[in-house]
Design a protein around this motif. Structure first.
Motif, PDB file in Angstrom:
ATOM      1  N   GLN A  16       0.893  -1.296  -0.069  1.00 29.38           N
ATOM      2  CA  GLN A  16      -0.141   0.012  -0.001  1.00 29.38           C
ATOM      3  C   GLN A  16       0.882   1.464  -0.129  1.00 29.38           C
ATOM      4  O   GLN A  16       0.572   2.140  -0.677  1.00 29.38           O
ATOM      5  CB  GLN A  16      -0.863  -0.183   1.283  1.00 29.38           C
ATOM      6  CG  GLN A  16      -1.943   1.064   1.459  1.00 29.38           C
ATOM      7  CD  GLN A  16      -2.418   1.093   2.775  1.00 29.38           C
ATOM      8  OE1 GLN A  16      -2.018   1.577   3.729  1.00 29.38           O
ATOM      9  NE2 GLN A  16      -3.616   0.313   2.915  1.00 29.38           N
ATOM     10  N   GLN A  17       2.022   1.173   0.905  1.00 23.08           N
ATOM     11  CA  GLN A  17       2.854   2.258   0.984  1.00 23.08           C
ATOM     12  C   GLN A  17       3.591   2.667  -0.500  1.00 23.08           C
ATOM     13  O   GLN A  17       3.568   3.411  -0.913  1.00 23.08           O
ATOM     14  CB  GLN A  17       3.857   2.108   2.118  1.00 23.08           C
ATOM     15  CG  GLN A  17       4.736   3.437   2.351  1.00 23.08           C
ATOM     16  CD  GLN A  17       3.663   4.677   2.897  1.00 23.08           C
ATOM     17  OE1 GLN A  17       3.036   4.502   3.880  1.00 23.08           O
ATOM     18  NE2 GLN A  17       4.154   5.867   2.007  1.00 23.08           N
ATOM     19  N   THR A  18       4.017   1.335  -0.990  1.00 22.24           N
ATOM     20  CA  THR A  18       4.826   1.374  -2.271  1.00 22.24           C
ATOM     21  C   THR A  18       3.859   2.019  -3.403  1.00 22.24           C
ATOM     22  O   THR A  18       4.231   2.701  -4.140  1.00 22.24           O
ATOM     23  CB  THR A  18       5.157   0.149  -2.517  1.00 22.24           C
ATOM     24  OG1 THR A  18       5.996  -0.348  -1.378  1.00 22.24           O
ATOM     25  CG2 THR A  18       6.227   0.199  -3.866  1.00 22.24           C
ATOM     26  N   ALA A  19       2.570   1.770  -3.319  1.00 21.58           N
ATOM     27  CA  ALA A  19       1.550   2.086  -4.486  1.00 21.58           C
ATOM     28  C   ALA A  19       1.164   3.476  -4.282  1.00 21.58           C
ATOM     29  O   ALA A  19       1.426   4.248  -5.127  1.00 21.58           O
ATOM     30  CB  ALA A  19       0.380   1.540  -3.922  1.00 21.58           C
ATOM     31  N   LEU A  20       1.277   3.929  -3.038  1.00 22.56           N
ATOM     32  CA  LEU A  20       1.259   5.580  -2.682  1.00 22.56           C
ATOM     33  C   LEU A  20       2.315   6.272  -3.313  1.00 22.56           C
ATOM     34  O   LEU A  20       2.223   7.324  -4.018  1.00 22.56           O
ATOM     35  CB  LEU A  20       0.921   5.816  -1.409  1.00 22.56           C
ATOM     36  CG  LEU A  20       0.794   7.169  -1.074  1.00 22.56           C
ATOM     37  CD1 LEU A  20      -0.322   8.040  -1.623  1.00 22.56           C
ATOM     38  CD2 LEU A  20       0.774   7.546   0.640  1.00 22.56           C
TER      39      LEU A  20
END
Ligand SMILES: OC[C@H]1O[C@H](O[C@H]2O[C@H](CO)[C@@H](O)[C@H](O)[C@H]2O)[C@H](O)[C@@H](O)[C@@H]1O
Length: 564
Positions: free
Chosen positions: A28-32
């Motif tokens: 999720q953090q990487t996607a952001l």
């Protein structure tokens, strides 16, 4: 001197996080970082399911080419998602409800206006859109999914809410009862009971990342309403052990609070308290950002527990829970004894007493009647204020004294919220004519009743559980409480609010082609908004409440359905 309880500080329980959730939060953090904040919904990433083992997926993720600052290219990231995950929501499959017919016999007999009747049938048909069954893939490899297996079909709220939710299910069931879909309604309860059997409480929603908290407890109300409609005594009997277990959960050490009241009596009430002190996985990037304003880990952990406990309240987020209404880091939900939660538990006690009586268990029935009387007295003593004609949330000083706290009038929150009127929904209160008269006057002058429904609060904070948003659960409980009170005047007020609420749903549906999660009660046909996620459609509880209102009040031929 009050002794601070360990469960009143940051040191409450924390449930285990699965390795899959830990990995999906990193994703999720990487996607952001990769895709940027525009149209970003963090929940999407924790709803993905694996195509192969977590270890294989993790090593492919670790092998993605990275720039010196650690970022991944959009092409590589999207390629990785495609190769290693099934889409969010793919682990729930469409299923036609077994008891759906396009026009059920005896459907909304009092709705005679043709236009409204045609629309009501469309809303009824939306059950087919929201009906899902957990795919066999989840049963085969549960460790690949955050979705939890459930035996019976479910009704999802809609859009990003692609799993069953606890308190939403109550209004979904009210609509299903109007749609005569009794089997589907019972199946939803069976699923929720299976969560109690496994986790000891009904989860916020049926996902592995929701195991750390519950939601407003309305299971007993679901069982009560289904039983009174169907007379299915076997269903009532089978539900009882789960209701007793749930009652224990809400009166456990973390949830119960003792208050020494103005008359010198000890009263016990309940509060929301999540078993969590980390970012909510479904909103991890958002919670980390919110907490970044705080200096130390202990303050962050405390905030994370407050964020999750606020989600447990169903009112995420609202100035109702904030010391400073413009700063989310001042959330203090665990230090508040909420009026509506205690009204729900009071109802649970009355429902258990009623159901035990029906199934012939007198000892349990008497025990829960006594528990209900004790809670009613506690609510009168701690929440009620005759001068305002409302029940007010009670704030514990500094959040550290949840045992042996001594009541002070100044700790009642005098701000006006729709939840201040929720006790009206409970028979023990709405059967008192004098009380109903008074509460009705105060509701009228409260400022909450607006052009097209009841506002959640009077504060326009930009949070979704504040002004000018109105949502179906609050309209329904207040309207039903007034309507059932036996007062003619109260019933007519209830009908007036219900008509406005039906209109806003109708006009917005005609304009946008969808039912909405919440509405702007100032503007007919406009849906509501609010920070954490974009407005959602579908929508289980709005459909349920529209059908329940139309069932209760009907719609005459000559009544206009448009706003003007
Ligand atoms: O993803 C953010 C939060 O979303 C849910 O809360 C909201 O939607 C629910 C489903 O309609 C509803 O029950 C709740 O009252 C809404 O505030 C979820 O329940 C939260 O736990 C979650 O953090």
């Amino acid at each position: 001197t009050p002794t601070p309880s360990p469960t009143c500080s940051n040191s409450g329980p924390v449930v285990r996080k699965t390795p899959l959730i830990t990995f999906l939060e990193i994703l999720q953090q990487t996607a952001l970082n990769t895709l940027g904040p525009k149209n970003f919904d963090p929940k999407l990433y924790v709803d993905l399911s694996l195509k192969s083992n977590l270890s294989i997926t993790q090593s492919a993720f670790d092998d993605l080419p990275r720039t010196p600052n650690g970022s991944v290219s959009v092409t590589d990231f999207n390629g990785f998602i495609q190769s290693y995950f099934n889409g969010a929501g793919e682990d729930l499959v469409y299923t036609e409800p077994v008891d759906f017919v396009s026009e059920p016999e005896g459907f909304l007999p009092e709705v005679v206006n043709r236009e409204v009747r045609a629309w009501a049938l469309e809303v009824h048909s939306l059950w087919k859109n929201l009906s899902r069954k957990v795919s066999d893939r989840v049963l085969d490899r549960p460790e690949f999914h955050t979705l939890l297996p459930l035996a019976k079909p479910v009704m999802i709220p809609g859009s990003r809410f692609r799993e069953v939710y606890y308190w939403d299910s109550y209004w979904v069931i009210r609509g299903l009862l109007a749609s005569k879909m009794y089997e589907t309604a019972k199946g939803i309860v069976t699923n929720l009971i299976s969560l109690i059997d496994e986790f000891g409480h009904v989860l916020n929603g049926a996902r592995a990342y929701y195991t750390n908290r519950s939601q407003p407890p309305l299971l007993s109300a679901m069982v009560y309403d289904i039983y009174t409609r169907t007379g299915d005594i076997d269903f009532a009997r089978k539900s009882s052990p789960a209701l007793l277990k749930e009652h224990k959960f809400w009166n456990s050490e973390i949830h119960s609070v003792r208050i020494h009241d103005a008359e010198g009596c000890n009263r016990t009430l309940s509060r929301y308290y999540a078993m969590w002190n980390k970012p909510r996985p479904e909103s991890s990037t958002i919670d980390i950002e919110t907490a970044s304003k705080l200096m130390n880990d202990s303050a962050k952990q405390h905030l994370y527990r407050e964020l999750a406990s606020t989600a447990e309240s169903g009112w995420d987020f609202s100035t109702r829970w904030m010391r400073n209404g413009s700063d989310l880091t001042t959330l203090a939900t665990t230090s508040i004894i909420p009026v509506d939660l205690n009204a729900f538990i009071l109802k649970m006690e009355l429902d258990i007493a009623f159901l035990a009586n029906v199934t012939g268990d007198c000892t349990i029935s008497v025990h829960f009647q006594e528990a209900a009387q004790a809670r009613k007295q506690a609510m009168n003593s701690v929440f009620w204020t005759a001068e305002m004609g409302q029940w007010l949330d009670y704030w514990l000083s500094n959040g550290t004294t949840c045992r042996g706290h001594t009541w002070e009038a100044s700790n009642q929150n005098r701000n006006i919220f729709a939840s201040n009127f929720v006790p009206l929904w409970i028979e023990l209160f709405n059967s008192d004519c004098t009380l109903v008269e008074q509460v009705m006057q105060d509701l009228r002058s409260s400022g909450l009743i607006r052009a097209v429904g009841i506002a959640t609060s009077l504060t326009n904070s930009g949070q979704q559980w504040d002004f000018p948003n109105g949502c179906a659960p609050l309209q329904h409980m207040i309207v039903e409480g007034l309507a059932r009170s036996g007062s003619k005047e109260a019933r007519s007020m209830a009908e007036d609010i219900a008509v406005r609420s039906i209109r806003i749903n109708y006009v917005a549906y005609k304009k946008s082609g969808a039912m909405h999660e919440k509405y702007d009660v100032e503007k007919c046909g406009e849906f509501g908004g609010g920070r954490e996620y974009i407005p959602q459609t579908g929508f289980g509880w709005s459909n349920g409440v529209v059908l329940a209102f139309l069932e209760e009040f009907g719609w005459p031929q000559d009544l206009n359905i448009d706003c003007n």
